[in-house]
Design an enzyme around this catalytic site. Sequence first.
Site, short mmCIF file in Angstrom:
data_model
loop_
_atom_site.label_atom_id
_atom_site.label_comp_id
_atom_site.label_asym_id
_atom_site.label_seq_id
_atom_site.Cartn_x
_atom_site.Cartn_y
_atom_site.Cartn_z
N ARG A 44 0.91 -1.33 0.00
CA ARG A 44 0.05 -0.10 0.06
C ARG A 44 1.10 1.25 -0.18
O ARG A 44 0.59 2.19 -0.64
CB ARG A 44 -0.88 0.03 1.04
N HIS A 48 0.56 4.13 -2.44
CA HIS A 48 0.07 5.62 -2.27
C HIS A 48 1.25 6.64 -2.70
O HIS A 48 1.04 7.69 -2.66
CB HIS A 48 -0.26 5.67 -0.50
N ASN A 76 -3.79 8.59 4.56
CA ASN A 76 -2.58 8.03 5.20
C ASN A 76 -2.52 8.17 6.75
O ASN A 76 -2.03 7.34 7.22
CB ASN A 76 -1.25 8.91 4.49
N HIS A 176 -6.07 -6.02 -2.69
CA HIS A 176 -7.07 -6.24 -1.36
C HIS A 176 -7.32 -7.68 -0.98
O HIS A 176 -8.08 -7.90 -0.02
CB HIS A 176 -8.38 -5.33 -1.46
#
Length: 303
Positions: A44, A48, A76, A176
């Site tokens: 992740r 990001h 975040n 996911h």
Amino acid sequence: MSSSNSGLSSSYYDRVCPEALPTIKRVVEDALAQESRMGASLLRLHFHDCFVNGCDASILLDQTPTIDSEKNAGPNANSARGFEVIDKIKEEVDKVCGRHVVSCADILTVAARDSVVGLGGPSWKVRLGRRDSTTASQTAANANIPAPSMDLPALIKNFEDQGLDEEDLVVLSGAHTLGFAQCRTFRPRIYSDTNIDPAFASHLRTICPQVGGDSTLTPLDPTPSSFDVKYFTNLVSKKGLLNSDQALFNGGETAELVSKYSGSHEEFWEDFAESMIKMGDIKPLTGNRGEIRNNCRKVNSDY
């Protein structure tokens, strides 16, 4: 294809520090042995990072009077994690290389790949040679990182803005298959959505009350430490945890891709690897742009 038009190459460290990649792998494996959830967290971080002005390690910079840290952005704050593992990788890599030659941006990219492999997923050749940013943008992080509340048109546009298509959207959402989400990210879905399995929704309501328990964790699919296709089979049975997950299988143009991946882990693996390479190619800093940070949390002028 070992190099790309982004100026990156999979053999970038072969001569300058051949031990760099095995060292990253070792630290990632140690971290996963301590806590398998860390694999999802590291994956992740890379995502990001790349969605905010390219894959340039801007997400790692701490707040200073001149750095508007992305760590404090909505997507975040109290959620992005794994920064200590990145610090540890950087320390070990610099030790084995004898100097600062491996960028924090490349560390994030390789750690994401090694996390997927470590949790039973596919491998791929990572293109390398990114340099690190000297700036961060909390505003861009708030604007560009997709939100769990997004519907399909918003998600498609969000990925298009990064040069990624609908297949990239669906297959990268498949990340996911790993990890957990906080109650605050799926509360609206379990209390007001209709395209949700009723038993699944009522089970989640026992975990996530309408008020309170914001940070309570729930796995994003039934096997949060295993890189499998259960994320997609869940969507087909209306058991996607986030609104942005279920939006991929809700009568829209991406439903066919979800069905395909739910029935074929080979196709999921192959396409996931390709889309990860594509995401890793977003606007890298190369040549003399950016720098190789001495400390992933700070620009060198503040070091």
